[in-house]
Design a protein around this motif. Structure first.
Motif, mmCIF file in Angstrom:
data_model
loop_
_atom_site.group_PDB
_atom_site.id
_atom_site.type_symbol
_atom_site.label_atom_id
_atom_site.label_comp_id
_atom_site.label_asym_id
_atom_site.label_seq_id
_atom_site.Cartn_x
_atom_site.Cartn_y
_atom_site.Cartn_z
ATOM 1 N N CYS A 131 0.830 -1.218 0.000
ATOM 2 C CA CYS A 131 0.000 0.000 0.000
ATOM 3 C C CYS A 131 0.860 1.261 0.000
ATOM 4 C CB CYS A 131 -0.933 -0.003 1.205
ATOM 5 S SG CYS A 131 -2.255 -1.211 1.091
ATOM 6 N N LEU A 132 1.949 1.246 0.739
ATOM 7 C CA LEU A 132 2.833 2.408 0.785
ATOM 8 C C LEU A 132 3.494 2.681 -0.563
ATOM 9 C CD1 LEU A 132 4.659 1.952 4.207
ATOM 10 C CD2 LEU A 132 2.993 3.711 3.611
ATOM 11 N N THR A 133 3.752 1.643 -1.318
ATOM 12 C CA THR A 133 4.487 1.794 -2.575
ATOM 13 C C THR A 133 3.604 1.651 -3.808
ATOM 14 O OG1 THR A 133 5.037 -0.565 -2.591
ATOM 15 C CG2 THR A 133 6.603 0.936 -1.527
ATOM 16 N N GLY A 134 2.314 1.600 -3.634
ATOM 17 C CA GLY A 134 1.402 1.400 -4.756
ATOM 18 C C GLY A 134 1.516 2.461 -5.838
ATOM 19 N N ALA A 135 1.847 3.676 -5.467
ATOM 20 C CA ALA A 135 1.975 4.744 -6.461
ATOM 21 C C ALA A 135 3.112 4.479 -7.439
ATOM 22 C CB ALA A 135 2.201 6.078 -5.759
ATOM 23 N N VAL A 136 4.054 3.630 -7.067
ATOM 24 C CA VAL A 136 5.181 3.333 -7.945
ATOM 25 C C VAL A 136 4.857 2.170 -8.886
ATOM 26 C CG1 VAL A 136 7.567 2.538 -7.982
ATOM 27 C CG2 VAL A 136 6.858 4.231 -6.323
ATOM 28 N N TRP A 137 4.363 1.052 -8.328
ATOM 29 C CA TRP A 137 4.194 -0.144 -9.144
ATOM 30 C C TRP A 137 2.805 -0.300 -9.750
ATOM 31 C CZ3 TRP A 137 0.394 -3.275 -7.365
ATOM 32 C CH2 TRP A 137 0.093 -3.227 -6.008
ATOM 33 N N LEU A 138 1.791 0.339 -9.186
ATOM 34 C CA LEU A 138 0.433 0.159 -9.702
ATOM 35 C C LEU A 138 0.249 0.704 -11.121
ATOM 36 C CD1 LEU A 138 -2.254 -1.062 -8.963
ATOM 37 C CD2 LEU A 138 -2.906 1.096 -7.936
ATOM 38 N N PRO A 139 0.771 1.885 -11.487
ATOM 39 C CA PRO A 139 0.618 2.335 -12.880
ATOM 40 C C PRO A 139 1.258 1.376 -13.891
ATOM 41 C CG PRO A 139 1.270 4.168 -11.502
ATOM 42 C CD PRO A 139 1.361 2.941 -10.654
ATOM 43 N N ALA A 140 2.410 0.835 -13.546
ATOM 44 C CA ALA A 140 3.056 -0.121 -14.455
ATOM 45 C C ALA A 140 2.237 -1.399 -14.568
ATOM 46 C CB ALA A 140 4.465 -0.431 -13.977
ATOM 47 N N LEU A 141 1.670 -1.862 -13.470
ATOM 48 C CA LEU A 141 0.827 -3.055 -13.508
ATOM 49 C C LEU A 141 -0.422 -2.814 -14.339
ATOM 50 C CD1 LEU A 141 0.230 -5.944 -12.499
ATOM 51 C CD2 LEU A 141 -0.966 -4.879 -10.580
ATOM 52 N N LEU A 142 -1.064 -1.664 -14.157
ATOM 53 C CA LEU A 142 -2.265 -1.360 -14.942
ATOM 54 C C LEU A 142 -1.941 -1.246 -16.428
ATOM 55 C CD1 LEU A 142 -4.021 1.186 -12.576
ATOM 56 C CD2 LEU A 142 -4.626 -1.207 -12.981
ATOM 57 N N GLN A 143 -0.806 -0.658 -16.747
ATOM 58 C CA GLN A 143 -0.413 -0.557 -18.145
ATOM 59 C C GLN A 143 -0.130 -1.946 -18.716
ATOM 60 O OE1 GLN A 143 3.137 1.692 -18.838
ATOM 61 N NE2 GLN A 143 2.778 1.832 -21.029
ATOM 62 N N TYR A 144 0.506 -2.781 -17.945
ATOM 63 C CA TYR A 144 0.790 -4.141 -18.398
ATOM 64 C C TYR A 144 -0.490 -4.937 -18.596
ATOM 65 C CZ TYR A 144 2.497 -8.916 -18.397
ATOM 66 O OH TYR A 144 2.752 -10.211 -18.720
ATOM 67 N N MET A 145 -1.429 -4.777 -17.662
ATOM 68 C CA MET A 145 -2.691 -5.516 -17.752
ATOM 69 C C MET A 145 -3.509 -5.082 -18.963
ATOM 70 S SD MET A 145 -2.524 -7.653 -15.319
ATOM 71 C CE MET A 145 -4.133 -8.261 -14.980
ATOM 72 N N GLY A 146 -3.355 -3.871 -19.425
ATOM 73 C CA GLY A 146 -4.105 -3.390 -20.577
ATOM 74 C C GLY A 146 -3.300 -3.400 -21.862
ATOM 75 N N SER A 147 -2.242 -4.198 -21.921
ATOM 76 C CA SER A 147 -1.357 -4.111 -23.069
ATOM 77 C C SER A 147 -1.606 -5.169 -24.136
ATOM 78 C CB SER A 147 0.099 -4.204 -22.608
ATOM 79 O OG SER A 147 0.359 -5.487 -22.096
ATOM 80 N N ALA A 148 -2.626 -5.981 -24.020
ATOM 81 C CA ALA A 148 -2.919 -6.951 -25.071
ATOM 82 C C ALA A 148 -3.462 -6.205 -26.291
ATOM 83 C CB ALA A 148 -3.910 -7.982 -24.570
ATOM 84 N N ARG A 149 -3.617 -6.883 -27.406
ATOM 85 C CA ARG A 149 -3.911 -6.197 -28.669
ATOM 86 C C ARG A 149 -5.197 -5.374 -28.628
ATOM 87 N NH1 ARG A 149 -1.197 -9.220 -33.489
ATOM 88 N NH2 ARG A 149 0.507 -10.085 -32.325
ATOM 89 N N GLU A 150 -6.344 -5.997 -28.488
ATOM 90 C CA GLU A 150 -7.582 -5.225 -28.509
ATOM 91 C C GLU A 150 -8.333 -5.247 -27.188
ATOM 92 O OE1 GLU A 150 -8.740 -7.362 -31.781
ATOM 93 O OE2 GLU A 150 -7.363 -6.226 -32.989
ATOM 94 N N ILE A 151 -8.072 -6.228 -26.381
ATOM 95 C CA ILE A 151 -8.717 -6.302 -25.072
ATOM 96 C C ILE A 151 -7.623 -6.444 -24.025
ATOM 97 C CG2 ILE A 151 -10.894 -7.240 -25.893
ATOM 98 C CD1 ILE A 151 -9.932 -9.989 -25.191
ATOM 99 N N ASP A 152 -8.009 -6.354 -22.778
ATOM 100 C CA ASP A 152 -6.983 -6.435 -21.745
ATOM 101 C C ASP A 152 -6.398 -7.849 -21.666
ATOM 102 O OD1 ASP A 152 -8.523 -8.100 -19.964
ATOM 103 O OD2 ASP A 152 -9.662 -6.332 -19.411
ATOM 104 N N LEU A 153 -5.317 -7.991 -20.935
ATOM 105 C CA LEU A 153 -4.571 -9.238 -20.868
ATOM 106 C C LEU A 153 -5.415 -10.374 -20.305
ATOM 107 C CD1 LEU A 153 -1.841 -10.683 -21.179
ATOM 108 C CD2 LEU A 153 -1.323 -9.963 -18.869
ATOM 109 N N ILE A 154 -6.140 -10.112 -19.239
ATOM 110 C CA ILE A 154 -6.951 -11.164 -18.619
ATOM 111 C C ILE A 154 -8.036 -11.626 -19.596
ATOM 112 C CG2 ILE A 154 -8.450 -11.733 -16.667
ATOM 113 C CD1 ILE A 154 -5.483 -11.311 -15.947
#
Length: 168
Positions: A131-154
């Protein structure tokens, strides 16, 4: 800068070895610390200065884990948070090591009646650090999760097939 970071690696490793191996004298501790500082990781990744941060923080994280075992989580939270902030892209390896190492420690090194309390303390400490470090790693995780071609990774993994029909 490389030399300074490797010196800090040797210093933090010496702190760890002095704490874990108190029966050793100053010369063996110094030798082990220098061997740690000039180990394969440092020699392989000395071009990426930020990767050496993991190397000098890791002994501090292990020392803090020792304090966590005694019921004092603050140092562990701070050390893990420093790892997550300085190297969030390498921290998954540290977190994987912590989870596996803690599981082995819990099964082999802790009395059965103390396991629940220690597991709760470890889990809450990791959660506070996340929780203390979420501002650092959460944007990268969200970008990674939405990086599939037309839909999100999941969605891509859930709706995809084992093999794809890609014509190149």
């Amino acid at each position: 800068l490389v030399v300074l970071k490797m010196a800090v690696c040797a210093f933090t490793a010496a702190l760890l070895f002095r704490r874990w191996l108190p029966q050793l004298g100053a010369a063996p501790v110094t030798a082990l610390a220098v061997l740690y500082a000039f180990g394969g990781f440092a020699m392989l990744f000395y071009q990426n200065l930020v990767w050496l941060d993991v190397m000098y923080l890791f002994p501090l994280l292990l020392l803090a884990f020792g304090r966590l075992r005694r019921g004092k989580p603050l140092c562990f939270i701070l050390a893990l948070s420093a790892m997550l902030v300085l190297n969030f892209y390498l921290s998954y390896m540290v977190v994987a090591f912590l989870l596996l190492g803690f599981a082995v420690y819990l099964l082999l090194g802790v009395a059965r009646e103390e396991r629940g309390h220690l597991a709760l303390l470890f889990g809450l400490s990791c959660l506070v650090s996340a929780c203390l470090t979420g501002a650092v790693w959460l944007p990268a995780l969200l970008q990674y999760m939405g990086s599939a071609r037309e839909i999100d990774l999941i969605g891509s993994l859930a709706g995809g097939k084992l093999t794809t029909n890609l014509f190149t």
